[in-house]
Design a protein around this motif. Structure first.
Motif, PDB file in Angstrom:
ATOM      1  N   TYR A  22       0.795  -1.225   0.000  1.00 32.44           N
ATOM      2  CA  TYR A  22       0.000   0.000   0.000  1.00 32.44           C
ATOM      3  C   TYR A  22       0.830   1.279   0.000  1.00 32.44           C
ATOM      4  O   TYR A  22       0.275   2.360  -0.220  1.00 32.44           O
ATOM      5  CB  TYR A  22      -0.905   0.022   1.247  1.00 32.44           C
ATOM      6  CG  TYR A  22      -1.716  -1.230   1.408  1.00 32.44           C
ATOM      7  CD1 TYR A  22      -2.698  -1.582   0.474  1.00 32.44           C
ATOM      8  CD2 TYR A  22      -1.498  -2.085   2.483  1.00 32.44           C
ATOM      9  CE1 TYR A  22      -3.434  -2.743   0.623  1.00 32.44           C
ATOM     10  CE2 TYR A  22      -2.230  -3.251   2.637  1.00 32.44           C
ATOM     11  CZ  TYR A  22      -3.203  -3.577   1.704  1.00 32.44           C
ATOM     12  OH  TYR A  22      -3.922  -4.728   1.851  1.00 32.44           O
ATOM     13  N   GLY A  23       2.134   1.170   0.244  1.00 33.96           N
ATOM     14  CA  GLY A  23       2.977   2.352   0.272  1.00 33.96           C
ATOM     15  C   GLY A  23       3.572   2.645  -1.091  1.00 33.96           C
ATOM     16  O   GLY A  23       3.133   2.127  -2.131  1.00 33.96           O
ATOM     17  N   SER A  24       4.584   3.489  -1.098  1.00 39.39           N
ATOM     18  CA  SER A  24       5.274   3.844  -2.336  1.00 39.39           C
ATOM     19  C   SER A  24       6.765   3.946  -2.057  1.00 39.39           C
ATOM     20  O   SER A  24       7.172   4.214  -0.924  1.00 39.39           O
ATOM     21  CB  SER A  24       4.736   5.168  -2.890  1.00 39.39           C
ATOM     22  OG  SER A  24       4.902   6.210  -1.968  1.00 39.39           O
ATOM     23  N   PRO A  25       7.597   3.716  -3.071  1.00 40.53           N
ATOM     24  CA  PRO A  25       9.047   3.785  -2.866  1.00 40.53           C
ATOM     25  C   PRO A  25       9.469   5.208  -2.488  1.00 40.53           C
ATOM     26  O   PRO A  25       8.767   6.181  -2.782  1.00 40.53           O
ATOM     27  CB  PRO A  25       9.605   3.380  -4.227  1.00 40.53           C
ATOM     28  CG  PRO A  25       8.471   2.665  -4.915  1.00 40.53           C
ATOM     29  CD  PRO A  25       7.230   3.330  -4.428  1.00 40.53           C
TER      30      PRO A  25
ATOM     31  N   PRO B 202      -1.599   3.538   7.995  1.00 37.61           N
ATOM     32  CA  PRO B 202      -2.576   2.476   8.274  1.00 37.61           C
ATOM     33  C   PRO B 202      -3.198   2.648   9.649  1.00 37.61           C
ATOM     34  O   PRO B 202      -2.613   3.273  10.538  1.00 37.61           O
ATOM     35  CB  PRO B 202      -1.727   1.204   8.203  1.00 37.61           C
ATOM     36  CG  PRO B 202      -0.357   1.659   8.615  1.00 37.61           C
ATOM     37  CD  PRO B 202      -0.215   3.065   8.089  1.00 37.61           C
ATOM     38  N   HIS B 203      -4.394   2.101   9.819  1.00 37.96           N
ATOM     39  CA  HIS B 203      -5.091   2.180  11.100  1.00 37.96           C
ATOM     40  C   HIS B 203      -5.591   0.791  11.480  1.00 37.96           C
ATOM     41  O   HIS B 203      -6.105   0.058  10.627  1.00 37.96           O
ATOM     42  CB  HIS B 203      -6.275   3.142  11.020  1.00 37.96           C
ATOM     43  CG  HIS B 203      -5.899   4.554  10.707  1.00 37.96           C
ATOM     44  ND1 HIS B 203      -5.376   5.410  11.643  1.00 37.96           N
ATOM     45  CD2 HIS B 203      -5.931   5.243   9.534  1.00 37.96           C
ATOM     46  CE1 HIS B 203      -5.124   6.575  11.074  1.00 37.96           C
ATOM     47  NE2 HIS B 203      -5.456   6.498   9.791  1.00 37.96           N
TER      48      HIS B 203
ATOM     49  N   GLY C 102       3.621   3.573  16.535  1.00 39.73           N
ATOM     50  CA  GLY C 102       3.022   4.812  16.056  1.00 39.73           C
ATOM     51  C   GLY C 102       3.506   5.155  14.664  1.00 39.73           C
ATOM     52  O   GLY C 102       4.244   4.395  14.023  1.00 39.73           O
ATOM     53  N   THR C 103       3.078   6.321  14.210  1.00 40.44           N
ATOM     54  CA  THR C 103       3.410   6.820  12.876  1.00 40.44           C
ATOM     55  C   THR C 103       4.091   8.174  13.001  1.00 40.44           C
ATOM     56  O   THR C 103       3.600   9.052  13.722  1.00 40.44           O
ATOM     57  CB  THR C 103       2.149   6.969  12.011  1.00 40.44           C
ATOM     58  OG1 THR C 103       1.471   5.715  11.942  1.00 40.44           O
ATOM     59  CG2 THR C 103       2.514   7.417  10.598  1.00 40.44           C
TER      60      THR C 103
ATOM     61  N   VAL D  55       7.020   7.091   8.635  1.00 39.97           N
ATOM     62  CA  VAL D  55       7.718   5.979   9.268  1.00 39.97           C
ATOM     63  C   VAL D  55       6.751   5.330  10.253  1.00 39.97           C
ATOM     64  O   VAL D  55       6.187   6.010  11.114  1.00 39.97           O
ATOM     65  CB  VAL D  55       8.982   6.458  10.031  1.00 39.97           C
ATOM     66  CG1 VAL D  55       9.648   5.290  10.733  1.00 39.97           C
ATOM     67  CG2 VAL D  55       9.951   7.147   9.084  1.00 39.97           C
ATOM     68  N   ILE D  56       6.538   4.030  10.105  1.00 41.88           N
ATOM     69  CA  ILE D  56       5.779   3.268  11.089  1.00 41.88           C
ATOM     70  C   ILE D  56       6.797   2.586  11.991  1.00 41.88           C
ATOM     71  O   ILE D  56       7.679   1.882  11.521  1.00 41.88           O
ATOM     72  CB  ILE D  56       4.872   2.203  10.432  1.00 41.88           C
ATOM     73  CG1 ILE D  56       4.041   2.831   9.314  1.00 41.88           C
ATOM     74  CG2 ILE D  56       3.973   1.561  11.477  1.00 41.88           C
ATOM     75  CD1 ILE D  56       3.040   3.840   9.778  1.00 41.88           C
TER      76      ILE D  56
END
Length: 347
Positions: free
Chosen positions: A251-254, A278-279, A304-305, A313-314
């Motif tokens: 779901y992310g991107s580079p 994300p949640h 956290g985010t 960053v997760i």
């Protein structure tokens, strides 16, 4: 009591991983809202009608928060960088390892409640290991016998003369030399000595946006944890990393990056170029996915985010005492660790 309310607000805002400038903007809006609500409560209360006839008494009856000041600093022990923002507060003092004492030019914003939604400027400094960051309230410098400039000069000279001492001794020296015999305001003094997290405690990987890359990166992370002597949390860390890396790939991107930080505990970070976080959600019994972040929240002591200029960053934090036992081996219901982790990636 007023400062207690603001401290609670700062604690809650900092848990959101806000940058110093964003945190002060939110705090400024909160202070404006608190004072506005309290004025409305006083004006609408029948028992205060008598007070309202006397404007001076009515104003004194309201706990005015507007005008409070705040300085917020965020230190990154990996990069050795501190980010500072202030709202109507005295700027910090800095002592370098060579004993030089200076006052960094931190841009000043209006006190809390007076910013009117304006952006807050920050200052970033690269601090050598062993530097001292000195934070203080204006009560330390206020004295009827001298002006504020003389107080600042005295503080800088005292810090330079006492630079070789530890933080506690440095505090004692400052209070003895700078604080007046009869302070006219409350005094707070905080001395923080910086240290760096050495490269032997940091591991990083670039992750291609390919589901097949999750397994090899996970294996390298596991080998690093063993080398650090963190094998007891290795299984838990692998579960967390599998979920976070898979989410970033899907779901992310580079660019996608994984970083492990080993200090008092273990911090797992997965960064990507997307600002969408994300949640956790409650998955139905028939759902094939949606349980990953819920399990991360259960396995990690905190997570956290943190948003960056180029994405997010997760992160998840583990302590050696929070290890999850590996599945039992030797029963029909037990799978190997690799099998379970491979299944995790499909959740």
């Amino acid at each position: 009591a007023t400062m207690g309310r603001l401290r609670t607000a700062v604690t809650n805002f900092s848990a959101l991983d806000l940058s110093p400038d964003e945190l002060l903007v939110h705090l400024d809006e909160l202070v404006s809202r608190i004072d506005s609500d309290e004025r409305g409560d006083v004006q609408g209360a029948g028992e205060f009608e008598g007070l309202l006839r006397d404007g001076r008494v009515a104003r004194d009856s309201i706990a005015n928060v507007t005008g409070a000041s705040c300085l917020y600093a965020l230190y990154d022990p990996v990069a050795g960088r501190v980010t500072i923002a202030r709202a109507g507060h005295p700027g910090p003092a800095l002592i370098l390892p060579d004993g030089t004492a200076t006052y960094p030019d931190v841009p000043v914003s209006p006190p809390l409640g007076l910013g009117d939604g304006m952006p807050v400027e920050t200052l970033e400094l690269e601090l050598p290991e062993g530097s001292y960051l000195v934070l203080y309230t204006d009560g330390l410098l206020e004295d009827r016998q001298r002006d504020i400039g003389e107080g600042l000069d005295l503080l800088r000279d005292t810090l330079a003369d006492s630079a070789g001492h530890g933080p506690e001794a440095l505090c004692t020296a400052v209070l003895d030399a700078v604080l007046s015999a009869r302070p006219i305001d409350d005094v707070a003094l905080l001395v923080a000595r910086t240290r760096l997290l050495g490269p032997e405690h940091v591991a990083e990987w670039e992750v291609p946006r390919d589901p097949a890359a999750v397994g090899p990166v996970r294996a390298e992370c596991a080998a690093t944890l063993e080398a650090w002597g963190l094998g007891d949390v290795g299984y838990t860390a692998e579960l967390i990393l599998s979920e976070l890396i898979t989410n970033a790939v899907r779901y992310g991107s580079p660019p996608i990056r994984v970083r492990l930080l080993h200090d008092r505990g273990l911090i797992c970070e997965v960064a990507d170029g997307s600002s969408t976080a994300p949640h956790p959600r409650r998955a139905a019994a028939t759902d094939e996915g949606g349980r990953g972040l819920f399990l991360v929240a259960q396995l990690a002591s905190r997570w956290g985010t943190r948003y960056t200029a180029r994405g997010k960053v997760i992160w998840a934090e583990l302590s050696p005492q929070e290890a999850t036992p590996e599945p039992a081996v030797g029963t029909e219901a037990a799978d190997s660790t690799d099998d379970i982790l491979d299944q995790w990636e499909s959740i």
